[in-house]
Write a protein that holds these residues in place. Sequence first.
Motif, short mmCIF file in Angstrom:
data_model
loop_
_atom_site.label_atom_id
_atom_site.label_comp_id
_atom_site.label_asym_id
_atom_site.label_seq_id
_atom_site.Cartn_x
_atom_site.Cartn_y
_atom_site.Cartn_z
N SER A 1 65.85 -21.60 21.55
CA SER A 1 65.26 -22.57 22.07
C SER A 1 64.51 -23.28 20.83
N ASP A 2 63.90 -24.36 21.49
CA ASP A 2 63.21 -25.22 20.55
C ASP A 2 61.86 -24.73 20.02
N CYS A 3 61.39 -23.46 20.86
CA CYS A 3 60.29 -22.93 20.40
C CYS A 3 60.49 -21.90 19.43
N ALA A 4 61.56 -21.49 18.71
CA ALA A 4 61.70 -20.66 17.76
C ALA A 4 60.91 -20.94 16.45
N VAL A 5 60.19 -20.36 15.98
CA VAL A 5 59.34 -20.54 14.92
C VAL A 5 59.67 -19.80 13.65
N ARG A 6 59.87 -20.63 12.66
CA ARG A 6 59.93 -20.04 11.08
C ARG A 6 58.83 -20.07 10.48
N GLN A 7 58.44 -19.05 9.81
CA GLN A 7 57.03 -18.86 9.29
C GLN A 7 57.14 -19.22 7.79
N LEU A 8 56.48 -20.23 7.61
CA LEU A 8 56.49 -20.71 6.05
C LEU A 8 54.96 -20.45 5.60
N LYS A 9 55.16 -20.20 3.98
CA LYS A 9 53.69 -20.10 3.43
C LYS A 9 53.66 -21.23 2.46
N VAL A 10 52.51 -21.88 2.72
CA VAL A 10 51.84 -22.94 1.95
C VAL A 10 51.18 -22.77 0.68
N ALA A 11 51.61 -23.01 -0.51
CA ALA A 11 50.76 -22.50 -1.63
C ALA A 11 50.83 -23.90 -2.67
N VAL A 12 49.38 -24.12 -3.01
CA VAL A 12 49.22 -25.29 -3.93
C VAL A 12 49.21 -24.83 -5.38
#
Length: 920
Positions: A651-662
């Motif tokens: 489904s379009d609601c599938a979530v891929r978790q991304l880690k955001v780092a700077v």
Amino acid sequence: SGNDNSEALPESIPSAPGTLPHFMEEPDDAYIIKSNPIVLRCKAMPAMQIFFKCNGEWVHQNEHVSEESMDETTGLKVREVFINVTRQQVEDFHGPEDYWCQCVAWSHLGTSKSRKASVRIAYLRKNFEQDPQGKEVPIEGMIVLHCRPPEGVPAAEVEWLKNEEPIDSNLDENIDTRADHNLIIRQARLSDSGNYTCMAANIVAKRRSMSATVVVYVNGGWSSWTEWSNCNARCGRGWQKRSRTCTNPAPLNGGAFCEGMSVQKITCTSLCPVDGNWEVWSEWSVCSPECEHLRVRECIAPPPRNGGKYCEGLSQESENCTEGLCIQDKKPLHEIKSRNIETASDIALYSGLGAAVIAVAVLVVGVTLYRRSQSEYGVDVIDSSALTGGFQTFNFKTVRQGNSLLLNSSLQPDLTVSRTYSGPICLQDPMDKELMTESSLFNPLSDIKVKVQSSFMVSLGVTERAEYHGKGHSGTFPHGNSRAFGTMQARNKATYIQNLSSVSTRSELKTTAIFGHLGGRLVVPNTGVSLLIPHGAIPEESSWEIYLAITQKESSLQPEGTDVLLGPEVTCGPSELAISTPFALTIPHCAEVNSEHWNIHLKKRSQQGKWEEVMSVEEETTSCYCLLDPYACHILLNSFGTYALIGEPISDCAVRQLKVAVFGCLSCNSLDYNLRVYCMDNTPCAFQDVVLDERLQGGQLLEEPKLLHFQGNTFSLQISVLDIPPFLWRIKPFTACQEVPFSRVWCSSQKPLHCAFSLERYTPATTQLSCKICVRQVKGHEQILQIQTSILENERETIAFFAHDDSNFPAQMGPKAFKIPYSIRQRICATFDTPNAKGKDWQMLAQKNSINRNLSYFATQSSPSAVILDLWEARHQHDGDLDSLACALEEIGRTHSKISDITETEIEEPDFNYSRQNGL
């Protein structure tokens, strides 16, 4: 019944004709069960006749059965009469009251009537008028379960069951079942959780209500605050932290997590140490009779403060005040003067001649050495043209020894290269390192061992040095004479070095150890990948070298369509090793677990290099088992090999978790500062790859990474820099926001997404940078990272990379690898592997540990409980949450007391007592 006013006859005349009939047995109320008739009986003395009258009408004489006897005591005639009443008779009666019968007895004096006996048809309806309802109550709260039994004749009696066992309120003062069929628990305990059933029964049947599930939960409570940490800045403004945990108590059975912050952070200021410094020397004192004068100085410019160093050197200095010509009592003061010199003019004459001779000798020697050094590359070389990529001047300097060595033509002059950097160092391209070693700069200096530190090592303060060897040229220097070259000094960043020391290099993502019968655990440090070999999986008297590795080159597994590689490709071996019980392989993943949005598969690479599907995570199979936790998948397997997790969004609601780092670092231009924003899979392995890349570039983590929920809805990702301080910093127009297409983010299985921003400060005096990094998916989730940092590395706060640094223990063998002591584990298995009619077996153990599906896999194992505990060990390798396991056992009913200190001899079946100190 009878005439109460009649006079009693004397005992001596028992057969007096004036006695009325006395009923010795009267008919009782009766219930007709199903179609069976009931019998009413009546017995009177003295009685000539007895007849029944039902509903006001006489029963026919033929329906009576009569028996006559003589009372031996009184000699009076006793008569007993029986009649049958059928179900049909009762059903055919339609009167204002129940069907009733009474008997009438006659004597010489008159008649007597018995009591009326009612006859009813017994029944019990099927449906309860009110079933008990499940409840969730806090611990020590009151539990009230209501039950109204089905309508019935006679009225049903009620009994309560908990987990199919009767409840006896007489044995537990906390429970009351007397109040109108309701069950009342005055103060809920954890052990009161369970399934409650209301049982209603009468002479006809028994009925069961719907079961009501009662959950006694514990809301989390904060522990006490820890002490404030030391100020992280040794000098100036810094931070102090303190923390608390939600363990007083820990939330249980769905209880609420603690509200509020677990970490507090305040500013602090540390007094900077000030080193002492000398003031200027005082004027020379008057010349003393000993021909000396003095001068002094004090360490007050400034004086040392706050632990600073005291001045180095002397505070007093003296010297001859007549340049050696002072004579006291006609005796010279210096040994270098001849004893036959009598006047000051003679001394001056000889001194002048000596100085002239020395000057001429030095001039001649200098010209000679200059000519020799010209032919042997002994000149000073200052060449900056060969150094590119932002490096500063490279100085080659000739260091001469004493004159006696220089005059010896058999010895070659020594050469020391010093390399100094006066500005920021930047490596624009990895090829620059080859430039430094292969350029013509080093060609004249062949066969010399050159130590070079690359720019990223300088910026990070790493002390290891790469070594390069030049190619040999004939006639340059004699072989075997090692010439040591100076190396540049790295900046002092001890805290950062310590943090980076736990980061594996790219060639180290493999762990190997030798395991035997006792089993153990392998961990690839800081990647979330681990392997658990259970006790007994390897046969006795044998041992194997087992390895665990992560594929770092691009994976041969190419997902189709919108499928996603959710974690690293992991290999464990050797493949020829056959084990008797399943091992547990843990692979991190980046999917937000939801079976309605994802279909997750486990795949294995065959010996031919093809990828074959092993199973779907939701599939029921007995070949292997997958337990999907929020951030990792724990897999029970029987064969080693290469495995990977593939996610198929449904489904379009599938979530891929991304880690955001700077990350950030100064560029080659000292006024520029580079910000690099990474969006990578939320797995420790992916984050470590980024850390390694940034380590090579001299980058510094500027803020704790945050989690972005990226949906598979085809919308793009936007990354922007906001709130840049005006008049201090600027960014090129139209570069403050970058947009990345959806496919670039979603299908990026191997390389993390990377966006770079270049900021320029107006003046070198600006050392602080504050701004915001906004990362958002169009029509989706957004995260903002607040950057507040110093661009000077020695003033920057260090941020920890990994929550669980397991680099110190990549392999653990034997009992120390397991949280549950082996003796207690054996007791648990012996108890729960045995089938139990009350349901307290390994299936209940699995349920209490949130293992609710594919139980057929465990049923095929020789010890289901052992495999369940292996899975528990794999899930809790970092926290070792023995409290949750103990609570699960307590809820099952296997323990009757809180966890306490225990020795093995104190364990008795079927009760377990556990110790929370050093394991179970």
